[in-house]
Design an enzyme around this catalytic site. Structure first.
Site, PDB file in Angstrom:
ATOM      1  N   CYS A 265       0.819  -1.205   0.000  1.00  0.00           N
ATOM      2  CA  CYS A 265       0.000   0.000   0.000  1.00  0.00           C
ATOM      3  C   CYS A 265       0.859   1.264   0.000  1.00  0.00           C
ATOM      4  CB  CYS A 265      -1.006  -0.052   1.151  1.00  0.00           C
ATOM      5  SG  CYS A 265      -2.429   0.993   0.819  1.00  0.00           S
TER       6      CYS A 265
ATOM      7  N   GLU B 250      -0.571  -8.455   5.307  1.00  0.00           N
ATOM      8  CA  GLU B 250      -0.218  -8.632   6.730  1.00  0.00           C
ATOM      9  C   GLU B 250      -1.466  -8.635   7.620  1.00  0.00           C
ATOM     10  OE1 GLU B 250       0.080  -6.017   4.940  1.00  0.00           O
ATOM     11  OE2 GLU B 250      -0.317  -4.194   6.078  1.00  0.00           O
TER      12      GLU B 250
ATOM     13  N   HIS C  93      -3.216  -5.253   1.799  1.00  0.00           N
ATOM     14  CA  HIS C  93      -2.483  -5.500   3.057  1.00  0.00           C
ATOM     15  C   HIS C  93      -2.435  -6.989   3.404  1.00  0.00           C
ATOM     16  CE1 HIS C  93      -2.098  -1.304   4.519  1.00  0.00           C
ATOM     17  NE2 HIS C  93      -3.138  -1.130   3.721  1.00  0.00           N
TER      18      HIS C  93
HETATM   19  N1  GLN Z   1      -3.558   6.331   1.162  1.00  0.00           N
HETATM   20  C1  GLN Z   1      -2.242   6.080   1.669  1.00  0.00           C
HETATM   21  C2  GLN Z   1      -1.192   6.857   0.869  1.00  0.00           C
HETATM   22  O1  GLN Z   1      -1.514   7.428  -0.119  1.00  0.00           O
HETATM   23  C3  GLN Z   1      -1.929   4.605   1.639  1.00  0.00           C
HETATM   24  C4  GLN Z   1      -2.867   3.841   2.523  1.00  0.00           C
HETATM   25  C5  GLN Z   1      -2.310   2.593   3.147  1.00  0.00           C
HETATM   26  O2  GLN Z   1      -1.120   2.352   3.172  1.00  0.00           O
HETATM   27  N2  GLN Z   1      -3.182   1.813   3.708  1.00  0.00           N
HETATM   28  O3  GLN Z   1      -0.075   6.904   1.248  1.00  0.00           O
END
Ligand code: GLN
Length: 195
Positions: free
Chosen positions: A80, A171, A169
């Site tokens: 992410c 994890e 995610h």
């Molecule tokens: N929206 C976050 C970003 O742009 C990422 C979200 C996340 O890691 N769950 O950095």
């Protein structure tokens, strides 16, 4: 079997969940906040969180250049926000990134109504449960990028040489496949294998 030394960037975000996920995959991870800790790692996980904040903290800690250098010879896995940091181009809004993977990534691309959702994504080995939280979408992958999973046609889990990224995610579920694959990549790289 000797397990590889995998660091987890612990400046911000859900690094603790990655440590537990690595343990489920049979490897002990350790937290990385300083250059000395990074030097101990044979592979590194960039967790989810807020990429803008991580970027700022990496700069403040003097870790940005060190991380770039690390990624030229050792595997990095970004989830992410971590995937956003690994990309070569970031939009919505534009933001600096490491460019360790040839990916164009749009931040917060699912809109507000899909702030957070769980979905089954498709892999060659069947469906995989994925948790998306304010996730980015990978809009372009370079020729060297292999897509390992897709959701609604878009790549959500990719690898390029020794690096790997997921927009979800892994994890946060009991799914072990994603972390296991990274452990294998770190082991291979540490043995001087595939890059
Ligand atoms: N929206 C976050 C970003 O742009 C990422 C979200 C996340 O890691 N769950 O950095």
């Amino acid at each position: 079997m000797v397990t590889p030394r995998i660091g987890i960037l612990a400046l911000q975000g859900d690094f603790e969940a990655h440590r537990k996920a690595l343990a489920r995959a049979g490897t002990e991870g350790f937290e990385v906040r300083k250059a000395e800790e990074l030097e101990q790692a044979e592979g590194l996980i960039l967790p989810g969180g807020e990429s803008t904040t991580m970027l700022k903290l990496l700069r403040e800690e003097g870790l940005w250049e060190k991380l770039l250098r690390f990624g030229r010879s050792r595997p990095v896995f970004g989830t992410c926000a971590g995937a956003i940091l690994l990309a070569s181009k970031v939009t919505n809004p534009e933001q600096e990134a490491l460019g360790l993977m040839d990916l164009e990534v749009e931040r917060n691309a699912y809109g507000r109504q899909l702030h957070s959702h769980v979905a089954l994504v498709e892999t060659e080995e069947g469906p995989l449960e994925a948790v998306f939280i304010r996730a980015p979408v990978i809009r372009r992958t370079g020729p060297g990028v292999r897509v390992l999973a897709r959701y609604k046609g878009d790549p959500v889990w990719v690898e390029e040489g020794m690096h790997m990224a997921a927009t979800f995610h892994p994890e946060l579920t009991s799914e072990e496949r994603v972390h296991r694959r990274f452990v294998e990549k770190v082991t291979a790289a540490a043995l001087g294998g595939v890059r």
